[in-house]
Design a protein around this motif. Structure first.
Motif, PDB file in Angstrom:
ATOM      1  N   GLY A 142       0.832  -1.193   0.000  1.00  0.00           N
ATOM      2  CA  GLY A 142       0.000   0.000   0.000  1.00  0.00           C
ATOM      3  C   GLY A 142       0.867   1.244   0.000  1.00  0.00           C
ATOM      4  O   GLY A 142       2.091   1.161  -0.055  1.00  0.00           O
ATOM      5  N   ASN A 143       0.206   2.394   0.077  1.00  0.00           N
ATOM      6  CA  ASN A 143       0.952   3.652   0.091  1.00  0.00           C
ATOM      7  C   ASN A 143       0.326   4.605   1.110  1.00  0.00           C
ATOM      8  O   ASN A 143      -0.821   4.451   1.502  1.00  0.00           O
ATOM      9  N   PHE A 144       1.132   5.587   1.521  1.00  0.00           N
ATOM     10  CA  PHE A 144       0.710   6.528   2.559  1.00  0.00           C
ATOM     11  C   PHE A 144      -0.472   7.393   2.130  1.00  0.00           C
ATOM     12  O   PHE A 144      -1.270   7.813   2.964  1.00  0.00           O
ATOM     13  N   THR A 145      -0.596   7.658   0.842  1.00  0.00           N
ATOM     14  CA  THR A 145      -1.664   8.527   0.348  1.00  0.00           C
ATOM     15  C   THR A 145      -3.023   7.829   0.369  1.00  0.00           C
ATOM     16  O   THR A 145      -4.018   8.394   0.835  1.00  0.00           O
ATOM     17  N   ASP A 146      -3.067   6.600  -0.126  1.00  0.00           N
ATOM     18  CA  ASP A 146      -4.334   5.901  -0.295  1.00  0.00           C
ATOM     19  C   ASP A 146      -4.693   4.939   0.838  1.00  0.00           C
ATOM     20  O   ASP A 146      -5.870   4.607   1.008  1.00  0.00           O
ATOM     21  N   ASP A 147      -3.693   4.461   1.577  1.00  0.00           N
ATOM     22  CA  ASP A 147      -3.925   3.318   2.460  1.00  0.00           C
ATOM     23  C   ASP A 147      -3.580   3.530   3.929  1.00  0.00           C
ATOM     24  O   ASP A 147      -3.653   2.583   4.714  1.00  0.00           O
ATOM     25  N   LEU A 148      -3.203   4.726   4.331  1.00  0.00           N
ATOM     26  CA  LEU A 148      -2.770   4.945   5.714  1.00  0.00           C
ATOM     27  C   LEU A 148      -3.888   4.659   6.719  1.00  0.00           C
ATOM     28  O   LEU A 148      -3.617   4.319   7.868  1.00  0.00           O
ATOM     29  N   ASP A 149      -5.132   4.728   6.286  1.00  0.00           N
ATOM     30  CA  ASP A 149      -6.256   4.448   7.188  1.00  0.00           C
ATOM     31  C   ASP A 149      -6.268   3.013   7.707  1.00  0.00           C
ATOM     32  O   ASP A 149      -6.998   2.713   8.657  1.00  0.00           O
ATOM     33  N   ILE A 150      -5.464   2.118   7.112  1.00  0.00           N
ATOM     34  CA  ILE A 150      -5.378   0.743   7.617  1.00  0.00           C
ATOM     35  C   ILE A 150      -4.930   0.746   9.077  1.00  0.00           C
ATOM     36  O   ILE A 150      -5.199  -0.194   9.821  1.00  0.00           O
ATOM     37  N   ILE A 151      -4.276   1.832   9.475  1.00  0.00           N
ATOM     38  CA  ILE A 151      -3.802   1.958  10.861  1.00  0.00           C
ATOM     39  C   ILE A 151      -4.956   1.799  11.853  1.00  0.00           C
ATOM     40  O   ILE A 151      -4.757   1.306  12.958  1.00  0.00           O
ATOM     41  N   LYS A 152      -6.168   2.166  11.443  1.00  0.00           N
ATOM     42  CA  LYS A 152      -7.339   2.017  12.319  1.00  0.00           C
ATOM     43  C   LYS A 152      -7.595   0.566  12.688  1.00  0.00           C
ATOM     44  O   LYS A 152      -8.244   0.287  13.693  1.00  0.00           O
ATOM     45  N   ALA A 169       2.654  12.126  13.916  1.00  0.00           N
ATOM     46  CA  ALA A 169       1.432  12.912  14.123  1.00  0.00           C
ATOM     47  C   ALA A 169       0.287  12.345  13.289  1.00  0.00           C
ATOM     48  O   ALA A 169      -0.851  12.250  13.777  1.00  0.00           O
ATOM     49  N   ARG A 170       0.574  11.958  12.058  1.00  0.00           N
ATOM     50  CA  ARG A 170      -0.459  11.362  11.199  1.00  0.00           C
ATOM     51  C   ARG A 170      -0.954  10.051  11.803  1.00  0.00           C
ATOM     52  O   ARG A 170      -2.162   9.783  11.811  1.00  0.00           O
ATOM     53  N   ILE A 171      -0.027   9.235  12.288  1.00  0.00           N
ATOM     54  CA  ILE A 171      -0.389   7.959  12.915  1.00  0.00           C
ATOM     55  C   ILE A 171      -1.303   8.224  14.114  1.00  0.00           C
ATOM     56  O   ILE A 171      -2.335   7.572  14.277  1.00  0.00           O
ATOM     57  N   ASP A 172      -0.920   9.169  14.953  1.00  0.00           N
ATOM     58  CA  ASP A 172      -1.677   9.456  16.172  1.00  0.00           C
ATOM     59  C   ASP A 172      -3.092   9.929  15.868  1.00  0.00           C
ATOM     60  O   ASP A 172      -4.023   9.637  16.620  1.00  0.00           O
ATOM     61  N   ASP A 173      -3.268  10.624  14.756  1.00  0.00           N
ATOM     62  CA  ASP A 173      -4.595  11.091  14.356  1.00  0.00           C
ATOM     63  C   ASP A 173      -5.503   9.945  13.899  1.00  0.00           C
ATOM     64  O   ASP A 173      -6.725  10.078  13.940  1.00  0.00           O
ATOM     65  N   ILE A 174      -4.906   8.848  13.448  1.00  0.00           N
ATOM     66  CA  ILE A 174      -5.674   7.759  12.843  1.00  0.00           C
ATOM     67  C   ILE A 174      -5.863   6.570  13.782  1.00  0.00           C
ATOM     68  O   ILE A 174      -6.927   5.972  13.822  1.00  0.00           O
ATOM     69  N   ARG A 175      -4.841   6.224  14.520  1.00  0.00           N
ATOM     70  CA  ARG A 175      -4.852   4.972  15.288  1.00  0.00           C
ATOM     71  C   ARG A 175      -5.953   4.955  16.337  1.00  0.00           C
ATOM     72  O   ARG A 175      -6.411   5.991  16.797  1.00  0.00           O
ATOM     73  N   ARG A 176      -6.331   3.738  16.692  1.00  0.00           N
ATOM     74  CA  ARG A 176      -7.303   3.587  17.768  1.00  0.00           C
ATOM     75  C   ARG A 176      -6.556   3.461  19.088  1.00  0.00           C
ATOM     76  O   ARG A 176      -5.371   3.132  19.111  1.00  0.00           O
ATOM     77  N   GLU A 177      -7.250   3.714  20.177  1.00  0.00           N
ATOM     78  CA  GLU A 177      -6.647   3.607  21.502  1.00  0.00           C
ATOM     79  C   GLU A 177      -6.152   2.181  21.726  1.00  0.00           C
ATOM     80  O   GLU A 177      -6.830   1.215  21.383  1.00  0.00           O
ATOM     81  N   GLY A 178      -4.957   2.061  22.268  1.00  0.00           N
ATOM     82  CA  GLY A 178      -4.389   0.750  22.554  1.00  0.00           C
ATOM     83  C   GLY A 178      -3.482   0.214  21.471  1.00  0.00           C
ATOM     84  O   GLY A 178      -2.798  -0.788  21.681  1.00  0.00           O
ATOM     85  N   THR A 179      -3.464   0.850  20.311  1.00  0.00           N
ATOM     86  CA  THR A 179      -2.566   0.416  19.240  1.00  0.00           C
ATOM     87  C   THR A 179      -1.127   0.704  19.649  1.00  0.00           C
ATOM     88  O   THR A 179      -0.809   1.804  20.101  1.00  0.00           O
ATOM     89  N   ILE A 180      -0.262  -0.272  19.500  1.00  0.00           N
ATOM     90  CA  ILE A 180       1.162  -0.086  19.787  1.00  0.00           C
ATOM     91  C   ILE A 180       1.782   0.644  18.600  1.00  0.00           C
ATOM     92  O   ILE A 180       1.550   0.291  17.452  1.00  0.00           O
ATOM     93  N   VAL A 181       2.571   1.671  18.893  1.00  0.00           N
ATOM     94  CA  VAL A 181       3.283   2.411  17.851  1.00  0.00           C
ATOM     95  C   VAL A 181       4.758   2.409  18.225  1.00  0.00           C
ATOM     96  O   VAL A 181       5.114   2.759  19.356  1.00  0.00           O
ATOM     97  N   SER A 182       5.600   1.995  17.275  1.00  0.00           N
ATOM     98  CA  SER A 182       7.039   1.997  17.521  1.00  0.00           C
ATOM     99  C   SER A 182       7.762   2.584  16.323  1.00  0.00           C
ATOM    100  O   SER A 182       7.214   2.672  15.228  1.00  0.00           O
ATOM    101  N   SER A 183       9.002   2.973  16.573  1.00  0.00           N
ATOM    102  CA  SER A 183       9.845   3.519  15.512  1.00  0.00           C
ATOM    103  C   SER A 183      11.104   2.681  15.414  1.00  0.00           C
ATOM    104  O   SER A 183      11.749   2.396  16.426  1.00  0.00           O
ATOM    105  N   ASN A 184      11.453   2.298  14.203  1.00  0.00           N
ATOM    106  CA  ASN A 184      12.695   1.591  13.959  1.00  0.00           C
ATOM    107  C   ASN A 184      13.665   2.616  13.399  1.00  0.00           C
ATOM    108  O   ASN A 184      13.516   3.054  12.263  1.00  0.00           O
ATOM    109  N   THR A 185      14.607   3.028  14.214  1.00  0.00           N
ATOM    110  CA  THR A 185      15.514   4.098  13.825  1.00  0.00           C
ATOM    111  C   THR A 185      16.942   3.697  14.163  1.00  0.00           C
ATOM    112  O   THR A 185      17.227   3.315  15.300  1.00  0.00           O
TER     113      THR A 185
END
Length: 131
Positions: free
Chosen positions: A78-88, A109-125
């Protein structure tokens, strides 16, 4: 037997480069449903072509991070433009995009606006410059 507060069945990996695509491979090896998203491919007829190519590359690696070559077919591109809502719908969002702080902050910030409560969010950096 250990018990966990989290039951991770669905994951969205953001960034289909070396790290992101291999994280996606290990997640499908573990039996998770996986979406692998990246920038929309504007130079191809398929907006997900970059991700599709990176998934195909997993099969060609030696050794391959895939348990079996056909596991690559389980990774949904998928892509960030069309499919980011999968985060829900996912239990875990693993961000593995370009190593630029401003871009990562924007994506978080985009992730935080979309995700549901309880979703784990991590960064691989691997590293970010301090500025």
């Amino acid at each position: 037997m250990s018990t966990s507060k989290y039951d991770i069945q669905k994951v969205a990996v953001l960034g289909s480069g070396t790290m992101g695509s291999q994280i996606a491979a290990h997640c499908v090896n573990a039996g998770m449903q996986v979406w692998l998203l990246d920038l929309k491919d504007e130079e191809s007829d398929n907006p997900n072509q970059q991700v599709i190519d990176n998934i195909k590359n997993l099969k060609d690696m030696n050794p391959s991070p895939l348990g079996l070559p056909e596991y690559a077919d389980r990774i949904k591109p998928g892509n960030f433009t069309d499919d980011l809502d999968i985060i829900k719908e996912v239990d875990w969002v693993c961000e593995a995009i370009i190593e630029k702080m401003d871009i990562k902050k924007d994506m978080m910030a985009r992730i935080d606006d979309i995700r549901r409560e309880g979703t784990i969010v991590s960064s691989n950096t691997s590293g970010l410059a301090h500025r």
